[in-house]
Enzyme design. Structure first.
Site, PDB file in Angstrom:
ATOM      1  N   ARG A  35       0.827  -1.213   0.000  1.00  0.00           N
ATOM      2  CA  ARG A  35       0.000   0.000   0.000  1.00  0.00           C
ATOM      3  C   ARG A  35       0.858   1.259   0.000  1.00  0.00           C
ATOM      4  NH1 ARG A  35      -4.890  -1.776   4.095  1.00  0.00           N
ATOM      5  NH2 ARG A  35      -6.227  -2.557   2.440  1.00  0.00           N
ATOM      6  N   LYS A 198     -17.854 -16.449   3.339  1.00  0.00           N
ATOM      7  CA  LYS A 198     -19.317 -16.314   3.328  1.00  0.00           C
ATOM      8  C   LYS A 198     -19.880 -15.894   1.990  1.00  0.00           C
ATOM      9  CE  LYS A 198     -20.014 -14.728   8.062  1.00  0.00           C
ATOM     10  NZ  LYS A 198     -20.290 -13.449   8.734  1.00  0.00           N
ATOM     11  N   GLY A 354      -7.602  -7.508  -0.090  1.00  0.00           N
ATOM     12  CA  GLY A 354      -7.899  -8.333   1.080  1.00  0.00           C
ATOM     13  C   GLY A 354      -7.187  -9.668   1.035  1.00  0.00           C
ATOM     14  N   GLY A 377     -12.883  -4.224   0.433  1.00  0.00           N
ATOM     15  CA  GLY A 377     -14.280  -3.776   0.446  1.00  0.00           C
ATOM     16  C   GLY A 377     -14.574  -2.742  -0.616  1.00  0.00           C
TER      17      GLY A 377
HETATM   18  P1  AMP Z   1     -13.503 -13.556   3.119  1.00  0.00           P
HETATM   19  O1  AMP Z   1     -13.059 -12.526   4.116  1.00  0.00           O
HETATM   20  O2  AMP Z   1     -14.974 -13.792   3.091  1.00  0.00           O
HETATM   21  O3  AMP Z   1     -12.899 -13.353   1.745  1.00  0.00           O
HETATM   22  O4  AMP Z   1     -12.940 -14.925   3.661  1.00  0.00           O
HETATM   23  C1  AMP Z   1     -11.574 -15.182   3.770  1.00  0.00           C
HETATM   24  C2  AMP Z   1     -11.379 -16.236   4.803  1.00  0.00           C
HETATM   25  O5  AMP Z   1     -12.133 -17.380   4.473  1.00  0.00           O
HETATM   26  C3  AMP Z   1      -9.940 -16.686   4.932  1.00  0.00           C
HETATM   27  O6  AMP Z   1      -9.436 -16.296   6.184  1.00  0.00           O
HETATM   28  C4  AMP Z   1     -10.034 -18.191   4.818  1.00  0.00           C
HETATM   29  O7  AMP Z   1      -9.254 -18.865   5.781  1.00  0.00           O
HETATM   30  C5  AMP Z   1     -11.487 -18.487   5.037  1.00  0.00           C
HETATM   31  N1  AMP Z   1     -11.923 -19.735   4.394  1.00  0.00           N
HETATM   32  C6  AMP Z   1     -11.785 -20.067   3.100  1.00  0.00           C
HETATM   33  N2  AMP Z   1     -12.256 -21.301   2.892  1.00  0.00           N
HETATM   34  C7  AMP Z   1     -12.706 -21.771   4.071  1.00  0.00           C
HETATM   35  C8  AMP Z   1     -13.295 -23.002   4.489  1.00  0.00           C
HETATM   36  N3  AMP Z   1     -13.501 -23.987   3.638  1.00  0.00           N
HETATM   37  N4  AMP Z   1     -13.621 -23.114   5.796  1.00  0.00           N
HETATM   38  C9  AMP Z   1     -13.401 -22.109   6.651  1.00  0.00           C
HETATM   39  N5  AMP Z   1     -12.850 -20.929   6.310  1.00  0.00           N
HETATM   40  C10 AMP Z   1     -12.504 -20.762   5.033  1.00  0.00           C
END
Ligand code: AMP
Length: 396
Positions: A35, A198, A354, A377
């Site tokens: 950054r 999610k 991210g 974001g």
């Molecule tokens: P996000 O912030 O929604 O992009 O999610 C990123 C996070 O999702 C990372 O820290 C990953 O460790 C987690 N992640 C990815 N796949 C899985 C999974 N199968 N089970 C649990 N956490 C996950």
């Protein structure tokens, strides 16, 4: 687009909102300076023309005013090294010290202000606070794409005090141009890769992308909600139970629009959320009780890689598994390698900020893709079609 190319900064004091919210280790060493380096072209252009630069940023999420841990003084040395000159520091972003130091700044000199978020007024978008900051410079430049989706004092509210002297820096302009290129000028086949924990965080983007992409790859934790919704058993894998109808709806929409939607067919399962857990491979829709899926499996890695490598535009947001743990980073690595191959084949590849940017950095591939966004974001919101307050404030 109103960019700093439209101004000669000779004799001017540029107040630049940068995003120096860099990760620091326990000894305050910067562990990823992407950054900071991303903001250098803007700073250097202004200095070269004989302008002076006043930098303002946030660092972390301080709760109760000034906290040593979140002081921007920790980045002064590295910034000085990057610029090849000593950077001045003001221990408060407003007040007499900042005013004096800004006033005494000569052409070619750089002043960094203390963390903006030591004042709650920053995140509240307080107008009086923004006005105090505004008094420090003659021209306002926004180069903080990472916070452009926030209507904070320094990212948006401040712009009203520079009605004829507000501009995008090069980083901001580059981010917007690359996001536009993917959204509205994508060469086909266009593949979007969505991952992360999610599905609920990314629904709006997925729906919008269904209008544009040829292939939509879904991996990471969010894939298990799709598997369960289709009647599979997913053990203790991540599930957003209330999003199953939505998952089915997205599958229907993809079909109706002729989008090739790929979900993981096999999964790396573990008996615990732990790097040393016992692991195995299972079909994504048939995960044993008490086991959880933490990465995409080998068959899925190959299927995803094939589609990615044949693409001419790739947008990637979110890891394929728990890439922070070595036992579960192979899916994310395989996707990163495929994105690199696509880039070598001439594709334009944009990595959302991210976790996807962190993953690409972990594998040492940051320079082997077309563009790694500094916004997590902010990029998501821009791609969803929302007007970012930081962008609007300069444009209006
Ligand atoms: P996000 O912030 O929604 O992009 O999610 C990123 C996070 O999702 C990372 O820290 C990953 O460790 C987690 N992640 C990815 N796949 C899985 C999974 N199968 N089970 C649990 N956490 C996950």
């Amino acid at each position: 687009m109103k960019t700093i190319d439209q101004v000669n900064f000779s004799g001017k004091k540029a107040l630049i909102r940068v995003d120096f919210n860099v990760p620091l280790d326990a000894d305050f060493n910067i562990t990823d300076d992407n950054r900071m380096t991303a903001a250098l072209p803007t700073i250097q252009k202004i200095l070269k023309e004989g302008g002076a630069v006043i930098l303002m940023s946030h660092l972390g999420r301080p709760k109760d005013g000034p906290t040593d841990k979140y002081s921007l003084k920790h980045v002064v040395k590295h910034l000085s090294d990057l610029l090849g000159q000593q950077v001045e520091f003001a221990n408060d972003c407003i007040g007499q010290e900042a005013i004096d130091k800004a006033k005494n700044l000569h052409p070619g000199e750089v002043l960094l202000l203390e963390n903006l978020r030591f004042y709650k007024e920053e995140e509240k978008g307080d107008t009086a606070f923004a006005e105090k900051l505004a008094q420090l410079g003659d021209v306002y430049v926004n180069d903080a794409f990472g916070t452009a989706h926030r209507a904070h004092a320094s990212t948006a509210i401040i712009a009203q005090f520079f009605p004829n002297a507000k501009y995008f820096g090069y980083l901001m302009a580059g981010e917007l141009a690359n996001a536009e290129k993917v959204l509205n000028g994508a060469a086909k086949p266009f593949t979007a890769i969505m991952g992360g924990a999610k599905v609920s965080d990314k629904i709006e983007l997925i729906e919008r992308l269904l209008e544009k992409v040829d292939n939509l790859i879904i991996g990471g934790g969010m894939a298990y909600t799709f598997a369960k919704a289709q009647g599979g058993t997913i053990g203790k894998s991540l599930l957003e139970a209330d999003k199953q109808d939505l998952a089915l709806n997205l599958l229907e929409k993809a079909k109706a629009k002729g989008v090739n939607l790929l979900l993981p067919t096999d999964t790396i399962i573990a008996d615990d959320f732990n790097n040393d857990a016992k692991t195995g491979v299972a079909p994504t829709d048939n995960i044993p009780d008490d086991w959880q899926g933490l990465d995409i499996g080998p068959e899925t890695r190959a299927a995803f890689a094939k589609v990615i490598e044949e693409s001419k535009t790739v947008l990637w947001n979110g890891p394929m598994g728990v890439f922070e743990m070595e036992s579960f980073d192979k899916g994310t690595k395989a996707v990163a390698d495929a994105v690199v191959k696509a880039t070598q084949n001439g594709a334009f590849t944009l990595i959302g900020g991210g976790d996807s940017a962190a993953a690409v950095a972990k594998f040492g591939l940051t320079n082997d893709v077309s563009y790694v966004s500094t916004g997590g974001g902010a990029l998501l919101e821009y791609m969803e079609g929302k007007e970012l307050p930081g962008v609007k404030a300069i444009n209006e």
